[in-house]
Design a protein around this motif. Structure first.
Motif, mmCIF file in Angstrom:
data_model
loop_
_atom_site.group_PDB
_atom_site.id
_atom_site.type_symbol
_atom_site.label_atom_id
_atom_site.label_comp_id
_atom_site.label_asym_id
_atom_site.label_seq_id
_atom_site.Cartn_x
_atom_site.Cartn_y
_atom_site.Cartn_z
ATOM 1 N N THR A 136 0.765 -1.223 -0.143
ATOM 2 C CA THR A 136 -0.043 -0.032 -0.124
ATOM 3 C C THR A 136 0.901 1.168 0.036
ATOM 4 O OG1 THR A 136 0.084 -0.153 2.360
ATOM 5 C CG2 THR A 136 -1.936 -1.165 1.153
ATOM 6 N N PRO B 163 1.939 5.049 -0.600
ATOM 7 C CA PRO B 163 1.458 6.285 -0.683
ATOM 8 C C PRO B 163 1.040 6.700 -2.105
ATOM 9 C CG PRO B 163 2.949 6.335 1.092
ATOM 10 C CD PRO B 163 3.067 5.093 0.386
ATOM 11 N N SER B 164 -0.015 7.465 -2.351
ATOM 12 C CA SER B 164 0.005 8.183 -3.694
ATOM 13 C C SER B 164 0.939 9.342 -3.857
ATOM 14 C CB SER B 164 -1.480 8.712 -3.806
ATOM 15 O OG SER B 164 -1.612 10.076 -2.888
ATOM 16 N N GLY B 165 1.424 9.569 -5.156
ATOM 17 C CA GLY B 165 2.190 10.572 -5.189
ATOM 18 C C GLY B 165 3.613 10.398 -5.091
ATOM 19 N N PRO C 214 6.466 8.556 -2.751
ATOM 20 C CA PRO C 214 6.019 7.643 -1.877
ATOM 21 C C PRO C 214 6.673 8.130 -0.243
ATOM 22 C CG PRO C 214 7.009 6.316 -3.335
ATOM 23 C CD PRO C 214 7.082 7.764 -3.974
ATOM 24 N N GLU D 95 1.847 14.958 -3.094
ATOM 25 C CA GLU D 95 0.713 13.880 -2.535
ATOM 26 C C GLU D 95 0.011 13.505 -3.690
ATOM 27 O OE1 GLU D 95 -2.093 15.023 0.440
ATOM 28 O OE2 GLU D 95 -0.641 16.519 1.306
ATOM 29 N N ARG D 96 0.177 14.263 -4.711
ATOM 30 C CA ARG D 96 -0.818 13.687 -6.025
ATOM 31 C C ARG D 96 0.275 13.082 -7.363
ATOM 32 N NH1 ARG D 96 -2.122 19.128 -5.723
ATOM 33 N NH2 ARG D 96 -0.889 19.508 -7.851
ATOM 34 N N GLU D 97 1.275 13.600 -7.451
ATOM 35 C CA GLU D 97 2.303 13.022 -8.624
ATOM 36 C C GLU D 97 3.459 12.453 -8.181
ATOM 37 O OE1 GLU D 97 2.396 15.783 -11.850
ATOM 38 O OE2 GLU D 97 0.442 16.940 -11.118
ATOM 39 N N ILE D 98 3.973 11.270 -8.760
ATOM 40 C CA ILE D 98 5.023 10.771 -8.543
ATOM 41 C C ILE D 98 6.368 11.657 -9.411
ATOM 42 C CG2 ILE D 98 6.599 8.661 -9.063
ATOM 43 C CD1 ILE D 98 4.232 7.115 -8.770
#
Length: 342
Positions: free
Chosen positions: A285, A287-289, A291, A304-307
């Protein structure tokens, strides 16, 4: 510099389908001829999985889902993709071109075979033309090379100290004069004095024999001292690469800074140990965006949104040897109010 091994977009999963764990995600690394490349990160970041995948030693349910591992052999005009080798070719590639020094020597050595028997097994399998006398002579030379007396050839692993067992593992790795040595946390179980002795000896052998080293450890302080370049891995991704001195003096990624702030400096003024709050993510699991954003003191909304993508950074002198995957280092976001926040 000339590359000896290139890892391109290598990805590894454990399991298949929706429940697959993405242990390594699109990793790109280059090991140059004669260099020591350090790979650092906390436990569970994917370092050992990457090493086992690139040598095709990945145990089930591990599965390579994409990428290439290109070996630029000294006597080969074109690079060879290790992932495409047949079992026979792979058997020749290991030991002859690449060898691994594993973490637990006692678990890697056969407890019921002497040191001589285990060293000579390598030559029986890969150099069948060698006579018994030649095998014995070469085995004795290998032990002397790593600082062990030849009269230890008749010893069993349990009769050796931890440091001597690790030196035997190094001797085995050097047996066929490979171009690449992978050191997978080889000194973790040893005291700091023996750790230093073994690493100094390994670096001396590297200078003498000219092989390249991929040095994997969670202890970035060792890499700062013994490696030429350092790559930092987090949650299965490379988040920063730089020359060792640059990484130590001016790391760019908050995770790299946290690792460097987790060990005391042996020289200079005292400084507080900052460490990194929290724990590495559960790879089931992630995290989004980015890590790392739940543990990052400088995170802002886009984290929080994009890697972030691993991109090269050019210094004041035009040097572009550093690569960082962090929104804080993205030029288009330089004016964002969150950039630079702590």
């Amino acid at each position: 510099m000339t590359p000896v091994l290139e890892i391109r977009d290598l990805s590894v999963d454990y399991g298949q389908g929706e429940g697959a764990v993405h242990a390594v995600s699109s990793v790109n690394l280059v090991l140059n001829r004669g260099e020591v490349l350090g790979l650092a990160g906390e436990s569970g970041s994917g370092k050992s999985t990457l090493a086992y995948a690139m040598t095709r030693l990945l145990p089930p349910p591990g599965l390579i889902t994409g990428g290439e591992v290109l070996h630029h052999g000294r006597d080969k005009p074109e690079p060879v993709d290790v992932l495409g080798l047949t079992p026979k070719q792979l058997r020749s590639f290991r030991w002859n071109d690449i060898a691994i020094v594993f973490q637990g020597a006692m678990n890697s050595l056969n407890p019921v075979s002497t040191v001589a028997a285990q060293l000579e097994d390598i030559y029986r399998a890969h150099r069948p033309e060698m006579s018994r006398a030649q095998r014995t002579k070469r085995s004795a030379e290998l032990l002397r090379l790593v600082g062990i007396s030849a009269d230890r050839l008749g010893s069993y692993p349990h009769q050796l100290s931890g440091g001597m067992r690790q030196r035997v593992m190094i001797a085995m790795a050097l047996a066929l004069d490979p171009e690449i040595i992978i050191m997978d946390e080889p000194t973790t179980a040893l005291d700091v004095v023996m750790q230093r002795q073994i690493l100094e000896q390994m670096m001396r052998l590297r200078e003498e024999l000219g092989f390249s080293v991929l040095f994997i450890t969670h202890d970035i302080s060792l890499l700062v001292e013994f490696s030429d370049r350092i790559a930092i891995m987090y949650a299965g991704r490379i988040v920063e690469q730089a020359a060792s001195e640059d990484m130590y003096r001016a790391s760019s990624h908050p995770y790299s800074k946290g690792l460097l702030g987790s060990f005391p400096a042996l020289h200079g003024p005292r400084r507080p140990l900052t460490g990194i709050p929290g724990s590495p993510p559960d790879m089931r699991t992630v995290p989004s965006g980015c890590p790392f954003h739940p543990r990052c003191p400088s995170a802002f909304d886009v984290c929080e949104r994009e890697i972030p993508v691993l991109e090269k950074l050019s210094g004041a002198n035009g040097d572009s040897s550093r690569s960082v995957a962090c929104w804080l280092n993205t030029p288009s976001l330089s004016g964002h109010p969150g950039v630079g926040a702590t």
